[in-house]
Design an enzyme around this catalytic site. Structure first.
Site, PDB file in Angstrom:
ATOM      1  CB  SER A 258     -76.647  -2.528  36.373  1.00 14.46           C
ATOM      2  OG  SER A 258     -77.489  -3.288  37.216  1.00 14.46           O
ATOM      3  CE  LYS A 259     -70.824  -0.655  42.914  1.00 14.30           C
ATOM      4  NZ  LYS A 259     -69.798  -1.602  43.076  1.00 14.30           N
ATOM      5  NE  ARG A 260     -79.980  -0.230  39.514  1.00 13.95           N
ATOM      6  CZ  ARG A 260     -80.473  -0.368  38.294  1.00 13.95           C
ATOM      7  NH1 ARG A 260     -81.479  -1.187  38.060  1.00 13.95           N
ATOM      8  NH2 ARG A 260     -79.964   0.308  37.280  1.00 13.95           N
ATOM      9  N   GLY A 262     -74.755  -6.601  41.796  1.00 14.72           N
ATOM     10  CA  GLY A 262     -73.508  -7.137  42.360  1.00 14.72           C
ATOM     11  C   GLY A 262     -72.319  -6.375  41.818  1.00 14.72           C
ATOM     12  CG  ASP A 268     -66.148  -3.447  43.528  1.00 14.02           C
ATOM     13  OD1 ASP A 268     -65.459  -2.744  44.284  1.00 14.02           O
ATOM     14  OD2 ASP A 268     -67.196  -3.054  42.983  1.00 14.02           O
TER      15      ASP A 268
END
Ligand code: GLU
Length: 491
Positions: A258-260, A262, A268
């Site tokens: 998940s984005k949380r 990294g 990106d």
């Protein structure tokens, strides 16, 4: 002939998991001398995002995961190529309609006039009773007349798949083996939504069949949907393709990536200065393992080694440290011109190089690039590393370094190096090398006692990139200033 596909929904940035799916399809098609196609699954009109298709095709082009057929971006233009088009689902609505009608005709599907509110109520009541929420089948047995009346009254409707009771659906996942599901555990799946668009389940089956897909290779999250698809193949009397479900990509805590924790999108990573070839190599090993211990693979080597039978069942942890290691490896191997090209925008953006200086400073850039290639794992680290190299404030605190400067030979080294640099017209790498050699001969200082104190005087550090390259980049005056200021640590 093997034909497989990548069938993303254009919902924003490309997740690394999506790129892995695309890559495995690409590798398998290439390995088998087959065809890899790209189809856009945009039937969920609420999730569309502007620029998403462009992002997707750019990411594929940059990483070299290029479709043979379907949607492509060639020379900046988005096109569709191939004999099975259109490859954008929203352009195929009439096709789905035709197959919906066939299912209705066969009695394998039915009109459902239940409103959102009613479905919500049913679901809530089931939840309260601790039951799994599912459609209660209210419209399964509507008569022809009732349907006609509702249609004439203009009631909104969906079309649902009419699963038979207690029917076992069976399919063989090439990685996971035989999977069975009883239709009693399945909801009558909506096939056509009230907005006239098919659901994913309807469109994917029709398209995979008409596009002659032989292998469906996709993420594990689609595994629970596969029985529905297999049943649709049964209804139409079509041979289903082979299925392969790829393991989830996980964070360190073994939860889904998940984005949380990294970055998760291809954009990106590329923006931070990860090399496309490193990302591809890393993703290839995330869920598939080669027969040997080899870890560094070019695309051609991946095609050669790839094998569906070595796709893993269990989740693959996205090990960021390993990605960094791999990227650093690729940076070390880059030809100098590509290294400079990658580095330049990061230095310009950080204000360490004017955009109008790029051309005139090529020689300097080449030297800087050689220094940095040993020190960075990805290009976004370059500006900070360069500042460390260029920073003249030398403070030596390491006791080992201080002890080396206290050596009797270091005093002689200091005198000799200052005299020789002062006597040189300029200081470049060759001159630096020559000076060190002369001192070795004349002063009989060698090895660690020669190189370490010299490095410490010039950089303040015991380790780092090639010292003569550093001398070259800093130049005569800066090197002299540094060495002289190091004298205060020699007393
Ligand atoms: N549109 C689905 C996705 O976005 C494709 C799933 C499949 O490959 O069948 O992942």
């Amino acid at each position: 002939m093997v034909r497989d596909r990548f069938a993303p929904s254009p919902t924003g940035n490309v997740h690394v998991g999506s790129l892995r799916t695309a890559l495995y399809n690409y590798l398998y098609a290439k390995k088998m001398g087959g065809e890899f196609l790209l189809r856009l699954e945009d039937t969920d009109q609420t999730r569309l995002e502007a620029g998403a298709v462009e992002n997707l095709l750019d990411a594929l082009n940059l990483t070299g995961v290029i479709p043979d057929e379907g949607l492509q971006k060639i020379n900046g233009t988005i096109t569709q190529a191939g004999a099975h088009g259109p490859y954008i689902q929203s352009e195929r609505l009439n096709i789905y309609k035709k197959y919906i009608d066939i299912l209705l005709e066969m009695g394998q599907a039915y009109y459902c006039f239940c409103s959102k509110e009613r479905l919500e109520e049913v679901r809530n009541a089931q939840k309260e009773k601790g039951e799994t929420p599912r459609y209660d089948g209210k419209c399964r047995e509507l008569t022809k007349d009732e349907i006609k009346k509702n249609l004439e009254a203009g009631l909104p409707y969906t079309i649902r798949l009419k699963f038979p009771k207690n029917h076992v659906i069976r399919f063989d996942d090439l990685v996971r083996g035989v999977i069975e599901m009883n239709t009693d555990d399945l909801d009558d799946q909506v096939l056509l939504k009230a907005d006239g668009f098919p659901t994913y389940h309807m469109a994917v089956v029709v398209d995979d069949h008409l596009m002659e897909i032989t292998h469906v290779i996709r993420g594990e999250e689609w595994l629970p949907s596969t029985p529905k698809h297999v049943y649709l193949y049964e209804c139409f009397g079509w041979d289903p393709p082979y299925f392969v479900h790829l393991p989830n990509i996980l964070n360190d805590d073994r939860k889904k990536l998940s984005k949380r924790q990294g970055d998760v999108s291809v954009g990106d990573f590329l923006a931070k200065g990860y090399l496309p070839e490193a990302l591809v190599n890393f993703l290839a090993l995330l869920g598939w393992s080669p027969e040997t211990e080899q870890e560094i693979f070019s695309m051609a080597e991946l095609i050669d080694a790839f094998d569906l039978s070595r796709v893993n069942k269990s989740g693959a942890v996205f090990d960021r440290a390993k990605l960094n290691w791999m990227n650093a490896h690729y940076i070390k191997e880059l030809p100098i011109d590509r290294l400079v090209n990658h580095l330049t925008p990061f230095l310009v953006q950080a204000g360490l190089l004017g955009s109008n200086e790029v051309h005139d400073k090529q020689d300097w850039l080449i030297k800087i690039a050689e220094l940095l290639r040993e020190r960075i794992e990805y290009f976004a680290q370059a500006p900070q590393e360069l500042e460390v190299i260029l920073n003249s404030d030398i403070v030596i605190t390491d006791p080992e370094a201080l002890a080396l400067l206290q050596e009797e030979s270091s005093k002689r080294l200091f005198e000799a190096i200052v005299t020789k640099i002062e006597a040189s017209e300029t200081l470049d790498a060759n001159r630096g090398k020559a000076i060190l050699k002369e001192i070795q001969k004349e002063e009989k200082i060698k090895g660690k006692l020669l190189y370490m104190p010299s490095r410490i005087m010039i950089t303040g550090e015991m380790h780092g990139p090639d010292l003569t390259l550093i001398m070259d980049v800093l130049g005569k005056d800066e090197v002299l200033t540094r060495i002289k200021s190091a004298a205060s640590f020699m007393k």
